[in-house]
Design an enzyme around this catalytic site. Sequence first.
Site, PDB file in Angstrom:
ATOM      1  N   GLY A   1      38.685  93.504  54.709  1.00 61.29           N
ATOM      2  CA  GLY A   1      39.855  93.258  53.862  1.00 61.29           C
ATOM      3  C   GLY A   1      40.470  91.895  54.135  1.00 61.29           C
TER       4      GLY A   1
ATOM      5  CD1 TRP B   1      38.243  91.141  48.182  1.00 63.06           C
ATOM      6  CD2 TRP B   1      40.406  90.785  48.580  1.00 63.06           C
ATOM      7  NE1 TRP B   1      38.896  91.190  46.977  1.00 63.06           N
ATOM      8  CE2 TRP B   1      40.228  90.977  47.191  1.00 63.06           C
ATOM      9  CE3 TRP B   1      41.688  90.542  49.067  1.00 63.06           C
ATOM     10  CZ2 TRP B   1      41.293  90.934  46.292  1.00 63.06           C
ATOM     11  CZ3 TRP B   1      42.751  90.505  48.172  1.00 63.06           C
ATOM     12  CH2 TRP B   1      42.552  90.704  46.802  1.00 63.06           C
ATOM     13  CG  HIS B   2      43.581  88.821  51.829  1.00 61.28           C
ATOM     14  ND1 HIS B   2      43.238  90.077  52.279  1.00 61.28           N
ATOM     15  CD2 HIS B   2      44.674  88.988  51.046  1.00 61.28           C
ATOM     16  CE1 HIS B   2      44.097  90.958  51.797  1.00 61.28           C
ATOM     17  NE2 HIS B   2      44.967  90.335  51.043  1.00 61.28           N
ATOM     18  N   GLY B   3      40.280  85.508  52.183  1.00 62.90           N
ATOM     19  CA  GLY B   3      39.934  84.093  52.286  1.00 62.90           C
ATOM     20  C   GLY B   3      38.779  83.849  53.226  1.00 62.90           C
TER      21      GLY B   3
ATOM     22  CG  PHE C   1      43.619  85.639  48.026  1.00 63.71           C
ATOM     23  CD1 PHE C   1      43.177  84.718  48.952  1.00 63.71           C
ATOM     24  CD2 PHE C   1      44.927  86.079  48.095  1.00 63.71           C
ATOM     25  CE1 PHE C   1      44.013  84.273  49.967  1.00 63.71           C
ATOM     26  CE2 PHE C   1      45.768  85.643  49.106  1.00 63.71           C
ATOM     27  CZ  PHE C   1      45.313  84.741  50.026  1.00 63.71           C
TER      28      PHE C   1
END
Length: 582
Positions: free
Chosen positions: A358, A361-363, A582
Amino acid sequence: MPPINWTDFSGLWTYVASRPLLFSNLEFFILFFIFYTLYLLLLRSFNLRLLLTTIFSLFFYYKCTGGPVNLWVLYTYPFMLLVFSTVVDFFLGHFIYKANGKGGKLFFLILSLVFNLGMLVYFKYTNFFIDIINSSFQTDWALQNIYLPAGISFFVFQTLSYSLDVYRGLIKPVSSEMKDFRSFLRSFLDFGFFVTFFPQLLAGPIVRAHDFIPQIRRKPILSNEQMSRALILIMGGLLKKTIISDYISINFVDRVFENPSLYSGLENLMATYGYAIQIYCDFSGYSDMAIGLALLLGFTLPDNFHTPYRSSSIQEFWRRWHISLSSWLRDYLYISLGGNRRGKFFTYFNLMITMVLGGLWHGASWVFIAWGALHGIALAIDRAMSGKSRFWGNPAMRAFIIVVMVQGTLQFILYTLSSSGGITDEQLSSLSWANLVFFSLSLLLTLLATAVDVMSNRLIIGPWVGTFLTFHFVTFCWILFRAGALNNPNPPLDTTAAVLTQIGSSLHPELCGQLWDGYKQVLLLIGLGYLLHFLPTRWYSFWDGLFERSPAPVKSLVLAFVVWLVIQTASAEVVPFIYFQF
């Protein structure tokens, strides 16, 4: 807010790099008014109304992203990638449904996973992996100039959930009754509408097919209650985004995080608190506007935020923050890994894997992985202690153990840096003292809270102390998150270290007066943001009900005043929504 050049009306229809289309732009409301007028005229024609909305959604994406750009082997507009993704996932979902046997369905599901995750990895993580390979094997592979399509993480997760739900038999694909070319066009239009729906296209909420698709062919009904709710959400989102988030970002937070060593520890501390409320107002403001706009069109989107900083535990925080993402990770990743079905060790391991992915996923940065890992460890600790005795299971004690974990890790890093010459002995002493002071305060509050709650046999102070400690854990993690922003000029770890060093070794509380004189408006808006966040829910219910009962002219005046206020206070600099990256 950049002014519109009314002499060049064509600027409304073309992409302007200095003024991308955002929900908070006056341009958007002009275009939305034109679109909404046509939408209302086509209410009785499902196909034309859906086609109009899909075309407007693609146009909206074009106005946000521009082009043409180099997309792998094609030099085209970014919205064409969205169209291509829609076509591929439509047919893969159909093939999953029609395949004979579990093996055939699994084959097409794997194709969907490879296509969607491969697309995400290529555009978002190629250079991150090249950098890892260069660092690990001393190679010199050149970083690639790869365009990152806006919102790709969101629409990839949305289409993935569609394929997974079809495979699991939770839904039938939109093409389940496709028999001829006419039914094919209808099915494809429904799916294209689902993927491209502009209110939530770029930054969520992430919509599930089983929630949204049944609404598509339902006649939209907008009651007075729904209209009032939509306007409240849009106005509230505008106020949170433009008046609070944008102002404190441009005038304080960005300046400090770009050069933390130039500011005192007190300014770095206030910038950290400022960023915590900035990212909440920015992201929840976008979500509120998205939900409100969808409601005006007759569609219900899921709630995405529920006053997350009120949470007395980290588990509660993730039930209140970015709800559509946290529930997506739970349903499609955590449960797929085994969830809590294989014993405690694998439960905590699966939590860690879910949160680390997770974070990624953000960066594409190690700080986002570290951010996710910290939250994963915190969730595992909180889950392990939540079923314990009244003492160890108290919200204050659970949050305190998490804080101790962070402080212990920080202290170890400090000693490691000191022994390698990364920080001076004076800095080590100051930072260790600051760490000890916060530890002592946290311990005192925790022992007081648990003692009172245990003796009274009910939770009285524990949830309040748990909220205080959970908020500070989350805010500490936001330092890593902000350091990894795309517009940050310094390496993320350098920014994180500089902010923490300044807070720990150069706090200078005697500068409070100067800070107030120099940033009075910023501090007032930060305080306003937190005040609005912690106000009792019943207060909002009262004002919502009052607005709903007001006559139409009063609602129009309130809406006009909010729009005027936003225009008057908005910055001339365009501030994209944080989660667009994102």
